[in-house]
Design a protein around this motif. Structure first.
Motif, PDB file in Angstrom:
ATOM      1  N   ILE A 315       0.835  -1.206   0.000  1.00 51.62           N
ATOM      2  CA  ILE A 315       0.000   0.000   0.000  1.00 51.62           C
ATOM      3  C   ILE A 315       0.869   1.255   0.000  1.00 51.62           C
ATOM      4  O   ILE A 315       0.626   2.209  -0.744  1.00 51.62           O
ATOM      5  CB  ILE A 315      -0.944  -0.001   1.221  1.00 51.62           C
ATOM      6  N   GLY A 316       1.907   1.247   0.842  1.00 49.38           N
ATOM      7  CA  GLY A 316       2.778   2.417   0.941  1.00 49.38           C
ATOM      8  C   GLY A 316       3.506   2.732  -0.351  1.00 49.38           C
ATOM      9  O   GLY A 316       3.815   3.893  -0.634  1.00 49.38           O
ATOM     10  N   ILE A 317       3.774   1.714  -1.162  1.00 46.35           N
ATOM     11  CA  ILE A 317       4.516   1.933  -2.407  1.00 46.35           C
ATOM     12  C   ILE A 317       3.581   2.194  -3.589  1.00 46.35           C
ATOM     13  O   ILE A 317       3.761   3.139  -4.355  1.00 46.35           O
ATOM     14  CB  ILE A 317       5.419   0.724  -2.708  1.00 46.35           C
ATOM     15  N   SER A 415       3.675   3.168   5.351  1.00 47.86           N
ATOM     16  CA  SER A 415       5.139   3.124   5.217  1.00 47.86           C
ATOM     17  C   SER A 415       5.824   3.002   6.564  1.00 47.86           C
ATOM     18  O   SER A 415       6.923   2.449   6.658  1.00 47.86           O
ATOM     19  CB  SER A 415       5.635   4.378   4.495  1.00 47.86           C
ATOM     20  N   PHE A 416       5.195   3.499   7.618  1.00 46.47           N
ATOM     21  CA  PHE A 416       5.813   3.457   8.946  1.00 46.47           C
ATOM     22  C   PHE A 416       5.675   2.099   9.612  1.00 46.47           C
ATOM     23  O   PHE A 416       6.267   1.873  10.666  1.00 46.47           O
ATOM     24  CB  PHE A 416       5.199   4.533   9.853  1.00 46.47           C
ATOM     25  N   SER A 420      12.407  -0.181   8.681  1.00 46.02           N
ATOM     26  CA  SER A 420      13.647  -0.471   7.966  1.00 46.02           C
ATOM     27  C   SER A 420      13.523  -0.259   6.461  1.00 46.02           C
ATOM     28  O   SER A 420      14.531  -0.100   5.770  1.00 46.02           O
ATOM     29  CB  SER A 420      14.090  -1.910   8.241  1.00 46.02           C
ATOM     30  N   LEU A 421      12.299  -0.247   5.939  1.00 47.37           N
ATOM     31  CA  LEU A 421      12.076  -0.059   4.501  1.00 47.37           C
ATOM     32  C   LEU A 421      11.437   1.289   4.191  1.00 47.37           C
ATOM     33  O   LEU A 421      10.982   1.500   3.064  1.00 47.37           O
ATOM     34  CB  LEU A 421      11.185  -1.180   3.951  1.00 47.37           C
ATOM     35  N   TYR A 422      11.412   2.188   5.150  1.00 50.17           N
ATOM     36  CA  TYR A 422      10.717   3.458   4.911  1.00 50.17           C
ATOM     37  C   TYR A 422      11.395   4.279   3.812  1.00 50.17           C
ATOM     38  O   TYR A 422      10.713   4.817   2.930  1.00 50.17           O
ATOM     39  CB  TYR A 422      10.646   4.294   6.198  1.00 50.17           C
ATOM     40  N   ASP A 423      12.713   4.385   3.856  1.00 53.86           N
ATOM     41  CA  ASP A 423      13.418   5.185   2.844  1.00 53.86           C
ATOM     42  C   ASP A 423      13.173   4.639   1.441  1.00 53.86           C
ATOM     43  O   ASP A 423      12.937   5.402   0.488  1.00 53.86           O
ATOM     44  CB  ASP A 423      14.915   5.215   3.141  1.00 53.86           C
TER      45      ASP A 423
END
Length: 501
Positions: A315-317, A415-416, A420-423
């Motif tokens: 979803i975040g991407i 994304s939060f 570790s994958l947020y950036d």
């Protein structure tokens, strides 16, 4: 041309390492002081002291603020200065007698070269010279200003330990020793940084870690070329894959229990002095969706949480990019009533959908950075007020549409879920927004395929980054999405399946 360019870059970035000529310890205390002052002055925190006892001259050098004054006074200075040395014939015997008077609990080492004594003294040791002796003695009396062990900020667990790594090198290693009480835990020290001389600890279990991987890690650390090492992130480019990628084959953690679990799987841990974050290699992609709480609760709960993290990651991407693609090219994929509402809202906005979403993405990143960099007392207030006020005002003013704000809010919060994958999520989200606005679903799928191929090409230390998905390892699937019961999981078979030893 490429070779010439690389050589020119190395001339600028790689420090010039000159091997200094070895200087032996001189029998005269004053000459030793003179040499140390020529190297260290002007430095107000380097303290020199000379005392004469029974006709024998002693010289002491220490770094103020780096030594334990209580131990220094009671267990070293007083026993030495109250000693009797009249009957001793030369300085060598005086030095041995004086050092033997010190408590056995104090670390002692004999030095023959002034070059090495400087580095050890700057690490918090007391340096002692004796007139007539060509040797020096170092006493371990370090006491650094340091932060106490506290709960990690970025890896909060519900039922896990509340201890996190600190900036103290020895404390971090001790936290590992406390959890792994076995002689197979090896901790080797390597110095990096031509100026900082930062200590780096390579920790591994000798009965599980691959010997070639351990040798490769140590070689890469020794060959690292930088002047000052101020954190574990300095070493990450040297330890990761040489293939350009958004993803890294190096993992990081600030929890000693997590690093302990990684070592038990045969991985190698790297602890850098002065930083509360430890690295471990090799690191695979699926580990980003695992947490310590997964192993402390029921397997079905771990499965639900991992599925939730995977959904949140996608979803975040993809959500903002799909929203832009739908509004621009593929209106037919959503129900008519919904598309009419979206079109009505977007028609009131003067900006194109892609520019609108990119603008809000940029605004969110600005608010996030402001809340992160500002003091904690006002950082949270800035984030909340910024998100509410700016978002509500932007919709009321007709600058952005309400559906788009919902989409961006869901993507940002998702994304939060995986810090570790947020950036990576933030960068890919921006790329897919542009691609979705230019070429629709086709461009998004093309970018997704390129990212997957790039991930599959990463194989640090001969461990595929996409393992155990590709290549498939049936044994490791016991801890992929659904976690097996500890009666099946607590064996070495899973560890060897993961690392392909």
């Amino acid at each position: 041309m490429k070779k010439w360019y690389r050589e020119k870059i190395n001339e600028i970035t790689v420090p010039n390492i000159e091997h200094e000529e070895k200087v032996p310890v001189k029998p005269e205390v004053s000459e030793n002081f003179k040499y140390l002052k020529s190297k260290l002055n002007p430095s107000f925190d380097v303290k020199y002291r000379s005392n004469e006892v029974d006709g024998v001259k002693f010289g002491f050098v220490m770094l103020d603020g780096m030594c334990d004054n209580e131990i220094l006074t009671e267990q070293i200075m007083i026993p030495i200065l109250r000693g009797h040395y009249k009957e001793l014939s030369d300085g060598e015997r005086v030095l041995e007698t004086a050092s033997n008077n010190i408590s056995g609990s104090i670390d002692k080492s004999i030095q023959f070269e002034l070059n090495s004594t400087i580095r050890e003294m700057l690490s918090g040791n007391l340096l002692m010279f004796v007139e007539g002796s060509s040797r020096a003695v170092l006493f371990g009396v370090q006491k650094f200003p340091q932060r106490s062990i506290s709960e990690p900020d970025s890896e909060t667990q519900e039922r896990g330990s509340k201890e996190g790594f600190s900036e103290s090198f020895k404390d971090n290693v001790a936290l590992l020793r406390r959890r792994i009480r076995t002689p197979v835990l090896k901790t080797e020290i390597i110095e990096v940084g031509t100026t900082s001389k930062t200590r780096v600890c390579v920790a591994y279990l000798s009965d599980r870690a691959n010997e070639e991987t351990v040798a490769s890690v140590k070689k890469k650390i020794k060959n690292s070329t930088f002047d000052v090492c101020l954190g574990s992130g300095y070493l990450e480019p040297f330890l990761g894959s040489e293939i350009p990628s958004l993803f890294s084959g190096v993992g990081s953690t600030e929890r000693p229990d997590v690093l302990t679990a990684k070592l038990s799987e045969g991985k190698i841990g790297i602890i850098t002095d002065g930083t509360p974050y430890a690295l471990f290699v090799p690191h695979i992609f699926t580990e980003n969706f695992h947490s310590l709480d997964d192993y402390l609760k029921k397997p079905y709960y771990a499965f639900a949480i991992r599925m939730l993290k995977i959904i949140a990651f996608f979803i975040g991407i993809f959500l903002p990019g799909f929203y832009v693609a739908i509004c621009t090219f593929h209106q037919e994929v959503i129900p008519e009533t919904m598309i009419f509402d979206i079109c009505l809202q977007e028609s009131l906005v003067p900006l194109p959908v892609m520019i609108e979403v990119l603008t809000m993405h940029t605004v969110f990143e600005i608010v996030k950075e402001a809340g992160l960099r500002m003091p904690r007392s006002i950082g949270n207030a800035v984030s909340i007020v910024g998100a509410l006020v700016i978002g509500d005002a932007a919709v009321s003013a007709g600058i952005v549409a309400a559906p788009m704000l919902i989409v961006m809010g869901m993507a940002a919060v998702s994304s939060f879920v995986i810090p570790s994958l947020y950036d990576i999520s933030s960068l890919l989200r921006a790329v897919l927004i542009v691609v979705g606005g230019v070429s629709g679903f086709f461009g998004i799928m093309l970018v997704f395929a390129v990212v997957v191929i790039n991930m599959a090409s990463i194989s640090p230390y001969k461990v595929p980054f996409t393992s155990p998905l590709s290549p498939t390892k049936t044994g490791a699937w016991r801890d992929l999405l659904f976690r097996a019961d500890w009666r099946k999981l607590g064996t070495k078979r899973l560890q060897t399946d993961r690392l392909d030893k």
